[in-house]
Design an enzyme around this catalytic site. Sequence first.
Site, PDB file in Angstrom:
ATOM      1  N   TYR A  18       2.822   9.754   0.341  1.00 55.03           N
ATOM      2  CA  TYR A  18       3.811   9.144   1.240  1.00 55.03           C
ATOM      3  C   TYR A  18       5.242   9.257   0.723  1.00 55.03           C
ATOM      4  CZ  TYR A  18      -0.340   6.514   2.883  1.00 55.03           C
ATOM      5  OH  TYR A  18      -1.562   6.137   3.331  1.00 55.03           O
ATOM      6  N   ASP A  29       0.843  -1.189   0.000  1.00 55.17           N
ATOM      7  CA  ASP A  29       0.000   0.000   0.000  1.00 55.17           C
ATOM      8  C   ASP A  29       0.882   1.243   0.000  1.00 55.17           C
ATOM      9  OD1 ASP A  29      -2.832   1.154   0.592  1.00 55.17           O
ATOM     10  OD2 ASP A  29      -1.510   2.191   2.000  1.00 55.17           O
ATOM     11  N   HIS A  70      -7.645   9.362  -1.885  1.00 54.98           N
ATOM     12  CA  HIS A  70      -7.044   9.277  -0.548  1.00 54.98           C
ATOM     13  C   HIS A  70      -7.958   9.829   0.566  1.00 54.98           C
ATOM     14  CE1 HIS A  70      -2.809   9.154   1.446  1.00 54.98           C
ATOM     15  NE2 HIS A  70      -3.736   8.909   2.339  1.00 54.98           N
ATOM     16  N   LYS A 129      -2.676   5.939  -4.213  1.00 56.32           N
ATOM     17  CA  LYS A 129      -3.807   6.836  -3.937  1.00 56.32           C
ATOM     18  C   LYS A 129      -3.634   8.228  -4.548  1.00 56.32           C
ATOM     19  CE  LYS A 129      -3.977   4.536   0.551  1.00 56.32           C
ATOM     20  NZ  LYS A 129      -2.591   4.490   1.049  1.00 56.32           N
TER      21      LYS A 129
HETATM   22  N1  LIG Z   1      -5.680   5.770   3.654  1.00 57.47           N
HETATM   23  C1  LIG Z   1      -5.184   6.474   4.638  1.00 57.47           C
HETATM   24  O1  LIG Z   1      -5.573   7.622   4.871  1.00 57.47           O
HETATM   25  C2  LIG Z   1      -4.151   5.883   5.506  1.00 57.47           C
HETATM   26  C3  LIG Z   1      -3.498   4.764   5.080  1.00 57.47           C
HETATM   27  N2  LIG Z   1      -2.490   4.214   5.833  1.00 57.47           N
HETATM   28  C4  LIG Z   1      -1.801   3.037   5.260  1.00 57.47           C
HETATM   29  O2  LIG Z   1      -1.894   1.959   6.187  1.00 57.47           O
HETATM   30  C5  LIG Z   1      -0.579   1.527   6.544  1.00 57.47           C
HETATM   31  C6  LIG Z   1      -0.584   1.009   7.964  1.00 57.47           C
HETATM   32  O3  LIG Z   1      -1.006   1.994   8.881  1.00 57.47           O
HETATM   33  P1  LIG Z   1      -0.015   2.814   9.817  1.00 57.47           P
HETATM   34  O4  LIG Z   1      -0.653   4.133  10.054  1.00 57.47           O
HETATM   35  O5  LIG Z   1       1.354   2.773   9.254  1.00 57.47           O
HETATM   36  O6  LIG Z   1      -0.077   2.062  11.207  1.00 57.47           O
HETATM   37  P2  LIG Z   1       0.109   0.583  11.797  1.00 57.47           P
HETATM   38  O7  LIG Z   1      -1.018   0.414  12.746  1.00 57.47           O
HETATM   39  O8  LIG Z   1       0.336  -0.404  10.739  1.00 57.47           O
HETATM   40  O9  LIG Z   1       1.412   0.774  12.677  1.00 57.47           O
HETATM   41  C7  LIG Z   1       2.670   1.003  12.122  1.00 57.47           C
HETATM   42  C8  LIG Z   1       3.621   1.395  13.225  1.00 57.47           C
HETATM   43  O10 LIG Z   1       3.680   0.370  14.209  1.00 57.47           O
HETATM   44  C9  LIG Z   1       5.000  -0.153  14.323  1.00 57.47           C
HETATM   45  N3  LIG Z   1       4.869  -1.623  14.356  1.00 57.47           N
HETATM   46  C10 LIG Z   1       4.712  -2.460  13.304  1.00 57.47           C
HETATM   47  N4  LIG Z   1       4.607  -3.730  13.716  1.00 57.47           N
HETATM   48  C11 LIG Z   1       4.706  -3.709  15.058  1.00 57.47           C
HETATM   49  C12 LIG Z   1       4.669  -4.718  16.045  1.00 57.47           C
HETATM   50  N5  LIG Z   1       4.531  -6.001  15.718  1.00 57.47           N
HETATM   51  N6  LIG Z   1       4.806  -4.347  17.347  1.00 57.47           N
HETATM   52  C13 LIG Z   1       4.957  -3.038  17.673  1.00 57.47           C
HETATM   53  N7  LIG Z   1       5.015  -2.030  16.787  1.00 57.47           N
HETATM   54  C14 LIG Z   1       4.862  -2.359  15.469  1.00 57.47           C
HETATM   55  C15 LIG Z   1       5.736   0.314  13.100  1.00 57.47           C
HETATM   56  O11 LIG Z   1       7.094   0.569  13.403  1.00 57.47           O
HETATM   57  P3  LIG Z   1       8.305  -0.302  12.732  1.00 57.47           P
HETATM   58  O12 LIG Z   1       8.289  -0.002  11.275  1.00 57.47           O
HETATM   59  O13 LIG Z   1       9.501   0.232  13.422  1.00 57.47           O
HETATM   60  O14 LIG Z   1       8.028  -1.731  13.048  1.00 57.47           O
HETATM   61  C16 LIG Z   1       5.018   1.613  12.742  1.00 57.47           C
HETATM   62  O15 LIG Z   1       5.568   2.721  13.433  1.00 57.47           O
HETATM   63  C17 LIG Z   1       0.281   2.779   6.295  1.00 57.47           C
HETATM   64  O16 LIG Z   1       1.648   2.481   6.267  1.00 57.47           O
HETATM   65  C18 LIG Z   1      -0.313   3.268   5.013  1.00 57.47           C
HETATM   66  O17 LIG Z   1       0.164   2.482   3.942  1.00 57.47           O
HETATM   67  C19 LIG Z   1      -2.184   4.721   7.063  1.00 57.47           C
HETATM   68  C20 LIG Z   1      -2.807   5.853   7.534  1.00 57.47           C
HETATM   69  C21 LIG Z   1      -3.824   6.521   6.781  1.00 57.47           C
HETATM   70  O1  LIG Z   2       3.367  12.242   6.615  1.00 62.92           O
HETATM   71  C1  LIG Z   2       2.423  11.721   6.997  1.00 62.92           C
HETATM   72  C2  LIG Z   2       1.773  10.585   6.373  1.00 62.92           C
HETATM   73  O2  LIG Z   2       1.777  10.649   4.981  1.00 62.92           O
HETATM   74  C3  LIG Z   2       0.360  10.561   6.870  1.00 62.92           C
HETATM   75  O3  LIG Z   2      -0.216  11.758   6.513  1.00 62.92           O
HETATM   76  C4  LIG Z   2      -0.437   9.439   6.330  1.00 62.92           C
HETATM   77  O4  LIG Z   2      -0.115   8.216   6.827  1.00 62.92           O
HETATM   78  C5  LIG Z   2      -1.856   9.703   6.518  1.00 62.92           C
HETATM   79  O5  LIG Z   2      -2.278   9.425   7.767  1.00 62.92           O
HETATM   80  C6  LIG Z   2      -2.677   9.233   5.394  1.00 62.92           C
HETATM   81  O6  LIG Z   2      -3.530   9.990   5.075  1.00 62.92           O
HETATM   82  O7  LIG Z   2      -2.466   8.202   4.787  1.00 62.92           O
END
Ligand SMILES: NC(=O)C1=CN([C@@H]2O[C@H](COP(=O)(O)OP(=O)(O)OC[C@H]3O[C@@H](n4cnc5c(N)ncnc54)[C@H](OP(=O)(O)O)[C@@H]3O)[C@@H](O)[C@H]2O)C=CC1
Ligand SMILES: O=C[C@H](O)[C@@H](O)[C@@H](O)[C@H](O)C(=O)O
Length: 315
Positions: free
Chosen positions: A54, A49, A117, A84
């Site tokens: 990003y 994703d 998005h 997105k």
């Molecule tokens: N459509 C939208 O608006 C949005 C989409 N997204 C998408 O969804 C994806 C996932 O969501 P995200 O917000 O990143 O959050 P997550 O809930 O997936 O959490 C990610 C964070 O948790 C840490 N982490 C990962 N695995 C573990 C574990 N097993 N134990 C403890 N900590 C852990 C990671 O650090 P580390 O890398 O150090 O393990 C990272 O900082 C994003 O990366 C993005 O692609 C996210 C937000 C908004």
């Molecule tokens: O810099 C910040 C990141 O892009 C953050 O804005 C996203 O993970 C966001 O929550 C999303 O809309 O997907």
Amino acid sequence: MGCMPEITLGQTSGMPVLGMGTAAYPPADVETAKNAIVEAIRAGYRHFDTAFAYRSEQPLGEAIAEALRLGLVKSRDELFITTKLWCSFCDRDQVVPAMKLSLQNLQLEYVDMYLIHWPIRLTQHVNKTPVPKDQIVPMDIKSVWEGMEDCQKLGFTKAIGVSNFSCKKLDELLSVANIPPAVNQVEMNPLWNQKQLREFCKEKGIHVTAYSPLGANGTKWGDNRIVECDVLDEIAKARGKTTAQVSLRWVYEHGVSIVTKSFNKQRMRENLGIFDWSLTEEESNKINELPQRKGVTLASILGPHELVLEIDAEV
Ligand SMILES: NC(=O)C1=CN([C@@H]2O[C@H](COP(=O)(O)OP(=O)(O)OC[C@H]3O[C@@H](n4cnc5c(N)ncnc54)[C@H](OP(=O)(O)O)[C@@H]3O)[C@@H](O)[C@H]2O)C=CC1
Ligand SMILES: O=C[C@H](O)[C@@H](O)[C@@H](O)[C@H](O)C(=O)O
């Protein structure tokens, strides 16, 4: 890791139910992100994703090229890639060019899923947040969706969908769409279970993908309230799992797909370990009773402007 189930959506090849997110905080440099993604492919991830916003499209593209070179995958078709449309391109004439820009960043001929998005438009490209109020305007859903439909018809994406759309916004979209959205990607985890939105999407045949299933632990848009949750910890200890695995398994058992991010070799493998066991009814019920709170808000990204707060308040 157990066998990973796939979901079939329209003309897409199967979408592996668990995908790797690429929104890193603090932002990762291209090399770090690329290496982490190659490692994820090595660990077994086949669904990624990304988003224009990003800045992870380029490293993802480089990682795919590298994985092909290394023979970790035989062909690009083995991967499911979502990207997105960012808010600054939410204008009828800018959708196809934005899609082409993303494909160029990714060095790909097509993506599997293209999502709007957020349901809002920014009138200018911004590098800094909060965004000035006068640059945030409502999005014309009908015309932007026509652009998204063009992207699918032109073969740039196998399927189209949305992200962060409430029931109200989905209703508006469904009333004008020729191609209905295949997916709504939204925040979902034990502390924000999206019950109402999930029921609505089920009724309308829209598949839900859960983002921030670990509460975005350690990022500026999330916190540690999932990975350090007492109720999850108690279940995790009893089952010999981690709180992260319990959370991911609970989300998966609700019939949605998941995108979760880890650039850490050990944690990305840990997160795959959810397909060869299940929660008992009693464990699920305990998790279902957790008090609810929305974690990710658009206001935390764009600023607390009226239009933005309205979107955050809709379910
Ligand atoms: N459509 C939208 O608006 C949005 C989409 N997204 C998408 O969804 C994806 C996932 O969501 P995200 O917000 O990143 O959050 P997550 O809930 O997936 O959490 C990610 C964070 O948790 C840490 N982490 C990962 N695995 C573990 C574990 N097993 N134990 C403890 N900590 C852990 C990671 O650090 P580390 O890398 O150090 O393990 C990272 O900082 C994003 O990366 C993005 O692609 C996210 C937000 C908004
Ligand atoms: O810099 C910040 C990141 O892009 C953050 O804005 C996203 O993970 C966001 O929550 C999303 O809309 O997907």
